[in-house]
Every structure is written in C-alpha cells, then in structure tokens.
Design a protein around this motif. Sequence first.
Motif, PDB file in Angstrom:
ATOM      1  N   ALA A 175       0.815  -1.217   0.000  1.00 32.56           N
ATOM      2  CA  ALA A 175       0.000   0.000   0.000  1.00 32.56           C
ATOM      3  C   ALA A 175       0.845   1.261   0.000  1.00 32.56           C
ATOM      4  O   ALA A 175       0.365   2.336  -0.338  1.00 32.56           O
ATOM      5  CB  ALA A 175      -0.933   0.000   1.219  1.00 32.56           C
ATOM      6  N   ASP A 176       2.127   1.149   0.395  1.00 30.89           N
ATOM      7  CA  ASP A 176       2.964   2.338   0.422  1.00 30.89           C
ATOM      8  C   ASP A 176       3.573   2.627  -0.941  1.00 30.89           C
ATOM      9  O   ASP A 176       4.226   3.652  -1.117  1.00 30.89           O
ATOM     10  CB  ASP A 176       4.078   2.154   1.457  1.00 30.89           C
ATOM     11  N   VAL A 177       3.401   1.736  -1.909  1.00 28.25           N
ATOM     12  CA  VAL A 177       3.943   1.926  -3.241  1.00 28.25           C
ATOM     13  C   VAL A 177       2.785   2.219  -4.190  1.00 28.25           C
ATOM     14  O   VAL A 177       1.996   1.342  -4.506  1.00 28.25           O
ATOM     15  CB  VAL A 177       4.726   0.693  -3.727  1.00 28.25           C
ATOM     16  N   LYS A 178       2.677   3.456  -4.627  1.00 23.35           N
ATOM     17  CA  LYS A 178       1.569   3.871  -5.488  1.00 23.35           C
ATOM     18  C   LYS A 178       2.146   4.576  -6.723  1.00 23.35           C
ATOM     19  O   LYS A 178       2.921   5.508  -6.592  1.00 23.35           O
ATOM     20  CB  LYS A 178       0.630   4.816  -4.753  1.00 23.35           C
ATOM     21  N   PHE A 179       1.772   4.100  -7.873  1.00 23.80           N
ATOM     22  CA  PHE A 179       2.222   4.706  -9.122  1.00 23.80           C
ATOM     23  C   PHE A 179       1.008   5.144  -9.916  1.00 23.80           C
ATOM     24  O   PHE A 179      -0.002   4.442  -9.964  1.00 23.80           O
ATOM     25  CB  PHE A 179       3.050   3.712  -9.947  1.00 23.80           C
ATOM     26  N   ARG A 180       1.137   6.308 -10.525  1.00 20.00           N
ATOM     27  CA  ARG A 180       0.049   6.779 -11.375  1.00 20.00           C
ATOM     28  C   ARG A 180      -0.103   5.834 -12.569  1.00 20.00           C
ATOM     29  O   ARG A 180       0.865   5.415 -13.176  1.00 20.00           O
ATOM     30  CB  ARG A 180       0.346   8.194 -11.868  1.00 20.00           C
ATOM     31  N   LYS A 181      -1.331   5.530 -12.867  1.00 16.70           N
ATOM     32  CA  LYS A 181      -1.622   4.623 -13.981  1.00 16.70           C
ATOM     33  C   LYS A 181      -2.725   5.245 -14.823  1.00 16.70           C
ATOM     34  O   LYS A 181      -3.777   5.588 -14.311  1.00 16.70           O
ATOM     35  CB  LYS A 181      -2.064   3.260 -13.441  1.00 16.70           C
ATOM     36  N   MET A 182      -2.458   5.411 -16.110  1.00 16.81           N
ATOM     37  CA  MET A 182      -3.483   5.967 -16.994  1.00 16.81           C
ATOM     38  C   MET A 182      -3.525   5.146 -18.271  1.00 16.81           C
ATOM     39  O   MET A 182      -2.531   4.555 -18.680  1.00 16.81           O
ATOM     40  CB  MET A 182      -3.249   7.445 -17.280  1.00 16.81           C
ATOM     41  N   TRP A 183      -4.695   5.128 -18.877  1.00 20.75           N
ATOM     42  CA  TRP A 183      -4.896   4.308 -20.072  1.00 20.75           C
ATOM     43  C   TRP A 183      -4.599   5.097 -21.348  1.00 20.75           C
ATOM     44  O   TRP A 183      -4.081   4.541 -22.305  1.00 20.75           O
ATOM     45  CB  TRP A 183      -6.330   3.782 -20.101  1.00 20.75           C
ATOM     46  N   ARG A 184      -4.944   6.350 -21.353  1.00 21.14           N
ATOM     47  CA  ARG A 184      -4.819   7.114 -22.592  1.00 21.14           C
ATOM     48  C   ARG A 184      -4.917   8.603 -22.283  1.00 21.14           C
ATOM     49  O   ARG A 184      -5.679   9.011 -21.423  1.00 21.14           O
ATOM     50  CB  ARG A 184      -5.925   6.700 -23.558  1.00 21.14           C
ATOM     51  N   ILE A 185      -4.121   9.412 -22.993  1.00 19.49           N
ATOM     52  CA  ILE A 185      -4.221  10.861 -22.881  1.00 19.49           C
ATOM     53  C   ILE A 185      -5.007  11.372 -24.085  1.00 19.49           C
ATOM     54  O   ILE A 185      -4.589  11.208 -25.236  1.00 19.49           O
ATOM     55  CB  ILE A 185      -2.828  11.523 -22.840  1.00 19.49           C
ATOM     56  N   LEU A 186      -6.154  11.965 -23.823  1.00 18.48           N
ATOM     57  CA  LEU A 186      -7.037  12.446 -24.878  1.00 18.48           C
ATOM     58  C   LEU A 186      -6.693  13.883 -25.254  1.00 18.48           C
ATOM     59  O   LEU A 186      -6.280  14.678 -24.402  1.00 18.48           O
ATOM     60  CB  LEU A 186      -8.497  12.372 -24.409  1.00 18.48           C
ATOM     61  N   ARG A 196     -11.448  13.315 -30.672  1.00 17.45           N
ATOM     62  CA  ARG A 196     -11.138  11.895 -30.733  1.00 17.45           C
ATOM     63  C   ARG A 196      -9.652  11.602 -30.951  1.00 17.45           C
ATOM     64  O   ARG A 196      -9.285  10.471 -31.230  1.00 17.45           O
ATOM     65  CB  ARG A 196     -11.963  11.231 -31.839  1.00 17.45           C
ATOM     66  N   PHE A 197      -8.791  12.588 -30.841  1.00 17.70           N
ATOM     67  CA  PHE A 197      -7.358  12.329 -30.922  1.00 17.70           C
ATOM     68  C   PHE A 197      -6.847  11.858 -29.568  1.00 17.70           C
ATOM     69  O   PHE A 197      -7.425  12.178 -28.518  1.00 17.70           O
ATOM     70  CB  PHE A 197      -6.599  13.587 -31.324  1.00 17.70           C
ATOM     71  N   PHE A 198      -5.770  11.118 -29.577  1.00 17.68           N
ATOM     72  CA  PHE A 198      -5.089  10.768 -28.333  1.00 17.68           C
ATOM     73  C   PHE A 198      -3.606  10.633 -28.620  1.00 17.68           C
ATOM     74  O   PHE A 198      -3.177  10.608 -29.793  1.00 17.68           O
ATOM     75  CB  PHE A 198      -5.652   9.493 -27.704  1.00 17.68           C
ATOM     76  N   LEU A 199      -2.795  10.591 -27.585  1.00 16.44           N
ATOM     77  CA  LEU A 199      -1.347  10.552 -27.742  1.00 16.44           C
ATOM     78  C   LEU A 199      -0.837   9.111 -27.775  1.00 16.44           C
ATOM     79  O   LEU A 199      -1.476   8.202 -27.242  1.00 16.44           O
ATOM     80  CB  LEU A 199      -0.667  11.321 -26.613  1.00 16.44           C
ATOM     81  N   LYS A 200       0.309   8.938 -28.401  1.00 17.70           N
ATOM     82  CA  LYS A 200       0.893   7.607 -28.515  1.00 17.70           C
ATOM     83  C   LYS A 200       1.653   7.195 -27.261  1.00 17.70           C
ATOM     84  O   LYS A 200       2.204   6.097 -27.209  1.00 17.70           O
ATOM     85  CB  LYS A 200       1.835   7.567 -29.729  1.00 17.70           C
TER      86      LYS A 200
END
Length: 291
Positions: free
Chosen positions: A189-200, A233-237
């Motif tokens: 629980a002390d190790v948290k990393f940001r996680k995202m699926w896609r940047i719109l 509808r664009f997103f980044l690679k």
Amino acid sequence: MSDASSAVTFDPSAVVELNVGGVVYATTLGTLTSDPDSLLGRAFRRPAADRPFVRDAKGRYFVDRDGVLFRFVVDYLRSRRLVLPECFRERDRLREEAEFYGISGLVRCIRLGCGRHGDGGSEQPARSLCQTLSGGAVVRDAAESSSSGINGIATGTAPPRRVGGGGDPGYILVGYRGTFAFGRDGCQADVKFRKMWRILVCGRVALCREVFKDTLNESRDVDRGTTDRYTSRFFLKHTFLEQAFDMLQEAGFRMTASCGSGTNSAGEMKPGMDSEENKWNHYNEFVFCRP
C-alpha cells in the motif's frame, strides 16, 4: 459481400469489400482494376479463387498493409488525383504503400511533390497548406478562400488565420482517465504509481498537429481534408502527461483551467480490475490557451 467471385464475365460495377490492416473498405472492381499493371489490377482481374489474398472471418479480402493510408490509394484509383489533407506528414509512408501496390502514377506524383494529379494526366506541384510566414502575416488556404462550397452549396468563407509570430491562437483540451497502481492485492500500500490508459486531445486539428507532431494518434478520427475542423477523438501515442505539458508550453500555450472528478471509492467493481485500483479511478481535464 458482393464481388465477382461467381461471375463468368468481369463486372466492373461489382462491389468488393477489403480489410486493409483492420480498416474496412468497400469499392468496385472497376476502381481496383483501373490501373491494370498494379498489384490490385492484376489480382482482381483474376477469378476469385485465384486472387492472392486470404479472407477474414467475414469473407473480406485481407491485405496486411496500412489501412488508414489505403484511402489515398483508393481515391487515386477512382479519380487519378492525389488530394492530401492539410499538413499531411506521411508522404514517405504513402509512397511506400504506392510502391507496394505498384501504382506507378501515384508513386511519381508523390515523388514530384504533387498535391493533386491534374486533369488530362498533367502533374502539378502541390500548393503548401502548411505555410509559415514570419512577422504574423495573414494568409488564407485555397480551400478557405473558396466560396463555391460543396456540391454547389455555399459554405461561407473562413476568417483569415494568423501564422507566425507565435502561431495561431486557440484552445487545446487534454484529458485522461487514470488510477493508482498498487502492489498485488494491495499488499504494498505504500507503493503507489500513477496509472493511466490514454491521454485524450481535443481542439482544432491544425493546432493539435502543430503541438504534438508525431506523438499524435489520429486513427480514431481520420482526416477528411476539411480545413480548420475540430476533433475530440485524438489521443497521444504515449502516457506521459508531463511530456504533453512540455510540448504545449514550447508551442506557447498556457494552462487556463482544469477540473477533475472524485475517486470511485463507492463505485461498482469492474470485472478483472484490482479492487484498490478501482477505488482510485478518476478523470481529469486541463484547458490550454494560446492567445
């Protein structure tokens, strides 16, 4: 699917469906065979059983090539004209596709820097739609200055765009849906990393291309050649939010507003998703402006 597979004679009006790199196209045998010396021309003049393409699960002819760029190949076969969208950056890749299909006229047109293949077979250099003038000069693209509209229907004239001197003014919205990645079953629980699926990315297409360049993925909103259109509808690679912010800052944009949702601590559990990650689901948006 309707094609000439069961026909005894060649029918140029027969409809053929193709799956090119996952993108589905429907056209006629006449279009596909309009260049008889090309790969497509030779292949589709054969009986259906002898055509050198496998079929996908729905019976379409499958071609393992770039499906997005294939639309320019089909357009050229239809009209013998090469009309590229504003700020088209994949000319080299399009030439590779044209060489693969063996369409010599299209290859020659691309190599000569043509934007269209003129009437009567004459080739004319393309007028650049990505002109950059110093000192904030005002220019109009040819498509913008035309008042004839589409199919004779007047669409009006777009206002002049300022180029140079920091670029066109406008807004770009960047958003993402994310959570935090925890250890297995939340035991770390002390190790948290940001996680995202896609940047719109949302905004005027020309601005989005100017800022994000080759990192922009346009596969969900294929360009139809319209100038100054907008997209959501664009997103980044990539999924590096700070890299997107850096590119916006380098292009003269500044953040003017932002908003975000709360976490999903009371929301429903999504199948296959870690319970801790599900609790931290959120969505954020950032508005950038270049005056």
